[in-house]
Motif scaffolding. Sequence first.
Motif, PDB file in Angstrom:
ATOM      1  N   SER A 129       0.836  -1.209   0.000  1.00 52.79           N
ATOM      2  CA  SER A 129       0.000   0.000   0.000  1.00 52.79           C
ATOM      3  C   SER A 129       0.870   1.258   0.000  1.00 52.79           C
ATOM      4  N   LEU A 130       2.076   1.165   0.548  1.00 52.86           N
ATOM      5  CA  LEU A 130       2.923   2.357   0.596  1.00 52.86           C
ATOM      6  C   LEU A 130       3.401   2.765  -0.799  1.00 52.86           C
ATOM      7  N   LYS A 132       1.607   2.367  -3.458  1.00 48.86           N
ATOM      8  CA  LYS A 132       0.428   3.046  -4.019  1.00 48.86           C
ATOM      9  C   LYS A 132       0.370   4.489  -3.534  1.00 48.86           C
ATOM     10  N   VAL A 133       0.608   4.666  -2.221  1.00 47.74           N
ATOM     11  CA  VAL A 133       0.587   6.010  -1.643  1.00 47.74           C
ATOM     12  C   VAL A 133       1.628   6.886  -2.341  1.00 47.74           C
ATOM     13  N   LYS A 135       2.966   6.494  -5.285  1.00 46.99           N
ATOM     14  CA  LYS A 135       2.578   6.763  -6.681  1.00 46.99           C
ATOM     15  C   LYS A 135       1.540   7.881  -6.730  1.00 46.99           C
ATOM     16  N   ALA A 136       0.526   7.739  -5.861  1.00 47.10           N
ATOM     17  CA  ALA A 136      -0.551   8.725  -5.854  1.00 47.10           C
ATOM     18  C   ALA A 136      -0.035  10.091  -5.423  1.00 47.10           C
ATOM     19  N   SER A 137       1.089  10.124  -4.679  1.00 49.03           N
ATOM     20  CA  SER A 137       1.658  11.403  -4.260  1.00 49.03           C
ATOM     21  C   SER A 137       2.559  11.989  -5.344  1.00 49.03           C
ATOM     22  N   GLY A 138       2.629  11.328  -6.494  1.00 47.98           N
ATOM     23  CA  GLY A 138       3.369  11.887  -7.618  1.00 47.98           C
ATOM     24  C   GLY A 138       4.838  11.528  -7.648  1.00 47.98           C
ATOM     25  N   GLY A 139       5.219  10.437  -6.998  1.00 44.37           N
ATOM     26  CA  GLY A 139       6.625  10.050  -6.986  1.00 44.37           C
ATOM     27  C   GLY A 139       7.043   9.355  -8.275  1.00 44.37           C
TER      28      GLY A 139
ATOM     29  N   GLN B  49      -8.816   3.199  -8.096  1.00 47.73           N
ATOM     30  CA  GLN B  49      -7.527   3.176  -8.785  1.00 47.73           C
ATOM     31  C   GLN B  49      -7.608   3.735 -10.194  1.00 47.73           C
ATOM     32  N   ASN B  52      -7.623   7.696  -9.444  1.00 49.62           N
ATOM     33  CA  ASN B  52      -6.327   8.323  -9.151  1.00 49.62           C
ATOM     34  C   ASN B  52      -5.224   7.787 -10.058  1.00 49.62           C
ATOM     35  N   LEU B  54      -3.932   4.980 -10.883  1.00 44.12           N
ATOM     36  CA  LEU B  54      -3.004   3.888 -10.628  1.00 44.12           C
ATOM     37  C   LEU B  54      -3.309   2.733 -11.586  1.00 44.12           C
ATOM     38  N   ARG B  78       2.033  11.183 -13.975  1.00 48.83           N
ATOM     39  CA  ARG B  78       2.605  11.498 -12.675  1.00 48.83           C
ATOM     40  C   ARG B  78       2.266  12.943 -12.288  1.00 48.83           C
ATOM     41  N   ARG B  81      -1.481  13.072 -11.403  1.00 47.13           N
ATOM     42  CA  ARG B  81      -1.807  12.519 -10.089  1.00 47.13           C
ATOM     43  C   ARG B  81      -1.662  13.559  -8.998  1.00 47.13           C
ATOM     44  N   ARG B  82      -0.782  14.527  -9.235  1.00 43.69           N
ATOM     45  CA  ARG B  82      -0.565  15.552  -8.212  1.00 43.69           C
ATOM     46  C   ARG B  82      -1.785  16.453  -8.061  1.00 43.69           C
ATOM     47  N   THR B  86      -5.235  11.818  -2.682  1.00 38.27           N
ATOM     48  CA  THR B  86      -5.861  10.545  -2.322  1.00 38.27           C
ATOM     49  C   THR B  86      -5.671  10.274  -0.839  1.00 38.27           C
ATOM     50  N   PHE B  88      -5.967   7.304   1.740  1.00 38.68           N
ATOM     51  CA  PHE B  88      -6.057   5.850   1.723  1.00 38.68           C
ATOM     52  C   PHE B  88      -6.626   5.355   3.039  1.00 38.68           C
ATOM     53  N   GLY B  92      -1.877   3.702   5.463  1.00 35.44           N
ATOM     54  CA  GLY B  92      -1.086   4.334   4.395  1.00 35.44           C
ATOM     55  C   GLY B  92       0.031   5.264   4.819  1.00 35.44           C
TER      56      GLY B  92
END
Lengths: 245, 346
Positions: A129-130, A132-133, A135-139, B49, B52, B54, B78, B81-82, B86, B88, B92
Amino acid sequence: MSALHANVNDIPLAGIPALVLPALGETLIMVGIVMAIVVLVGVPLGAIIHNLARDGLFPNPALHSTLSWIVSVGRSLPFLILMVAIIPFTRLITGTNIGIAAAVVPMSVAGIAFFTRIVENSLRSVPPSLVKVAKASGGSSFQIICTAQLGEAIPSLIGGLTINTIAMIEYSAIAGTIGAGGIGYVAVTYGYQRFDNQVMLATIIILVALVAAVQVIGDALVRLTTPHSAARVSRRSVRRPVLVP
Amino acid sequence: MITVEKLTKVYGNGDSAVTVLDNLDFSVQQAEIFAVVGPSGAGKSTLAQCVNLLERPTSGSVIVNGENLSQLTEAQLRAARRRIGTVFQSDGLFSRRTAAENISLPLDYLGVTRADAKKRVGELLERVGLSSHAKHYPHQLSGGQRQRVGIARALALKPTVLLADEATSGLDPASTASITALLKELRTDLGLSILFITHEMETVLQVADSVARLDNGHIVESGRVVDLLRDASSPLGRDLNPAKPALPAAPDETTWFVSYTSAHVPSDWVTRLGEALSSPVSLLGASIETIEGAVVGHAQVGLRAANAEAVIRQAQKLGLDARPAAAHDLASTTVAAPAGQKEPVA
């Protein structure tokens, strides 16, 4: 019992430090250089193999199984055999097949294969899950590997590094048989070939102390880098004065 | 604002293909909390998913503020996504980072300078009420506090859209209430469009303006929460505010099921109904909520034998829908049914 009797050729007790301490220095240099190479290559390699897997960041089954297979071959050979088998390669790189430089090559090969698996295993224990976190944070993939994977796995990686370092101390002793120098060389030439029990005992004590020291330092670093147990350690040290009247 | 158009996600291909999301259409307006509710396996996490980014949808589009996100390259994704924050489920957070460092994560990835990041993290901690916990590690925070950190992190890059994926699942009722209150506050203050995905009906009632029920990859019912609650024939409305166990009616009374269908039901309707029917009204059970300043809900009342048509007509005058309680209503409400048990869908 006769083997335990002092031999005329034995090194006198007073002479043992002069023989053993430089050897300890050589062992530390050898293991130090090998571990530096192992970490520099093993961490990225382990992270890459982990992320080439089906649920990784850049899945590529073909490349994953190729690299994984190569690492498995490196893992499956007993060190003594690996060391002899890659002598031509060692000579190609260092120009020699004896001494510290020559020992560093097979030790690094075995150590990298070992540590790559340890890195993979540590990364597998980080909750997916981390990622995913992250990725969703734009990394980016590189940022995700550094923060969500390696960053979270640091205590586990340090634990693995401890095991790996101890294995390398053991390998350095095996490398001693091909004249690599270090404690292993002293143990083999004096303790084994000349039946000098005092030297043998001294090398054993030094190896046990060295391994114990590595383990203690490793365990302490694992505790320090784990917020949960680091907090417990500091709480305990605060409580202690209260308990003492 | 988020618009989802004909969103379809198929896993596998050929005979083994499984359609997880089938032609979903909905939109979340600015400053609206839109809940998607459904049982496990309905496709909720796949939907999250896809929103956002994924996962790439098989077909259809996800449009955020007019920009279609489903056709971007990996690098553009990418960046996109910013623009979506999200939140979780509560696991998370990075265990080796403090609350402040967790919140700072998206700022670090973006390459914001240390000073700017510190300032923004300070604002966010204050926003979620955790200024005094900046240096705490996740294991030192309660579930609700961890989720506040997760919300602050989702807001770090000032998104206009927030996706909450099971954000309150696994929290105790008090923490859930505080998180939903925070989300509503953020929705109002920042004008966020919030897509709230959950399996908990009670939370939907607390937080959402609108709701859609996802079942087997389809949206089977949707609408504004108040409208659904005022619609006595809506299964989703009834699930949102299920009837609680009520007393059985006296032998000479019959049980009626009364629902609020208008925003203007007088608060003394029990008395008024009794006067209009010249018969006392026994209140046997009720489940009443205040949503958007108006009361919604339903009650079970016992009435002395009276003309059924008169009851319905008088109730209608008061903004109520009255029905003689059906056998299955009685079975599920008057017998000692476990609280929260869902009524069979009509």
